[in-house]
Design an enzyme around this catalytic site. Structure first.
Site, PDB file in Angstrom:
ATOM      1  N   HIS A   4      -8.143   7.983   2.453  1.00 55.44           N
ATOM      2  CA  HIS A   4      -7.818   8.787   3.630  1.00 55.44           C
ATOM      3  C   HIS A   4      -8.888   9.857   3.840  1.00 55.44           C
ATOM      4  O   HIS A   4      -9.312  10.519   2.883  1.00 55.44           O
ATOM      5  CB  HIS A   4      -6.462   9.465   3.463  1.00 55.44           C
ATOM      6  N   TYR A  26       3.360  10.848   2.324  1.00 51.97           N
ATOM      7  CA  TYR A  26       3.989  10.210   1.167  1.00 51.97           C
ATOM      8  C   TYR A  26       4.757  11.217   0.322  1.00 51.97           C
ATOM      9  O   TYR A  26       5.696  10.852  -0.379  1.00 51.97           O
ATOM     10  CB  TYR A  26       2.941   9.490   0.325  1.00 51.97           C
ATOM     11  N   ARG A  46       0.847  -1.209   0.000  1.00 53.06           N
ATOM     12  CA  ARG A  46       0.000   0.000   0.000  1.00 53.06           C
ATOM     13  C   ARG A  46       0.876   1.249   0.000  1.00 53.06           C
ATOM     14  O   ARG A  46       0.606   2.207  -0.725  1.00 53.06           O
ATOM     15  CB  ARG A  46      -0.923  -0.041   1.216  1.00 53.06           C
TER      16      ARG A  46
END
Length: 316
Positions: free
Chosen positions: A287, A296, A264
């Site tokens: 999210h 990220y 993921r």
């Protein structure tokens, strides 16, 4: 000063006796291990030294500001946030015990928050490592190997959580027309549903499993609507899915720690590396807030720094 005076042990203060009382309680009443006791003793020795240096010789004289200052002093000395937080656990336990015993009227540590540890960047693996992992997932043409390849392609291809992947039913995935991108319906945290596109590689792996793998597994049990089945024909569990990833990682000889969540993380990181907008990635991951997804972007920036430092002649 006489020799006997120099060799005499330091005077025991009331604070020292209070600390010993709590340690005895932890040892006898709570049955703490020797390692735990040694850790508490070490942490409270540091705390007592800090208070002694400020003329405080009883826990009843300690204020909330002094506990907070003690915690700040640990961080100023370079102690890691996790170690400082562990020390605070001992301090809190000590003061809470004294309040419960009626030794002091108030707990000065109750509202002192532990330091926030630095956010750990998600561990993503390179694209070539993912390809090796996926190739290693399917050994032969057995129903299990077809399922394993399909499972890993879904985990990486759509960024699904492991619970979302094993919770899929056959009807949740539309493989689309030949050569087109499919779609999958994922049920995320809090029952929140999202629709995510499925790439060609995942579509082909799932299609092969549905035709040549799943019918054989379903025949061994009741079948049911589950997409991914175990050897007895029931829904694949999260633990079994974990084992699928671990076996593939071992066969691929990957040195990195690889888990379903690694795929993921890699899904999100590789999307951002490829130029995807962070809000698109947020929707794909499910999210609730873009703030969660933005970690990220830190991964991508970290990689850019590494490349720059190693490649640019004026970087160092």
């Amino acid at each position: 000063m006489t020799e006997s005076a120099r060799s005499a042990p330091p005077r025991s203060t009331r604070l020292d006796r209070e600390v010993r009382g709590w340690l005895d309680h932890v040892r006898v009443e709570r049955g703490a291990s020797e390692n735990t006791l040694k850790s508490y003793e070490r942490d409270l020795r540091t705390y007592r030294r800090y208070l002694h240096e400020r003329g405080i010789d009883t826990a009843g004289a300690v204020t909330e500001a002094q506990v907070a200052d003690f915690l700040a002093s640990l961080r100023e000395r370079g102690l890691a946030a996790s170690s400082a937080a562990r020390t605070l656990v001992a301090v809190r336990g000590f003061h809470r015990f004294l309040v419960l015993e009626g030794t002091v009227p108030a707990d000065p540590a109750v509202n002192v928050a532990p330091p926030t540890p630095p956010s750990r960047l998600p561990k993503a693996i390179p694209v070539d490592a993912v390809e090796r992992l996926l190739a290693a997932a399917s050994v032969g043409d057995t129903p299990e190997s077809l399922r394993d390849r399909a499972l890993l392609e879904v985990l990486y291809g759509v960024g699904a959580r492991i619970s979302e992947a094993v919770g899929l039913d056959v009807d949740d995935l539309d493989t689309g027309s030949h050569g087109e991108v499919g779609i999958v319906r994922l049920l995320g945290k809090g029952g929140k549903e999202r629709i995510v596109p499925v790439g060609r590689f995942a579509v082909e792996a799932v299609s092969a499993y549905l035709v040549r793998g799943r019918p054989a597994l379903a025949h061994r049990g009741t079948g049911g609507p589950a997409l991914f089945l175990n050897q007895r024909g029931g829904r694949l569990s999260r633990q079994s899915a974990w084992a699928v990833v671990q076996r593939a990682a071992e066969r691929a000889d990957l040195r990195e720690h690889v888990s379903p969540h690694t795929l993921r993380h890699s899904f999100a990181t590789h999307l951002l590396d490829g130029g995807a907008d962070v809000r698109v990635v947020q929707e794909l991951l499910g999210h609730a807030s873009v703030t969660t997804t933005q970690i990220y972007t830190q991964v991508a920036t970290h990689r850019l720094r590494e490349v720059y430092a190693g490649a640019h002649p004026r970087a160092r």
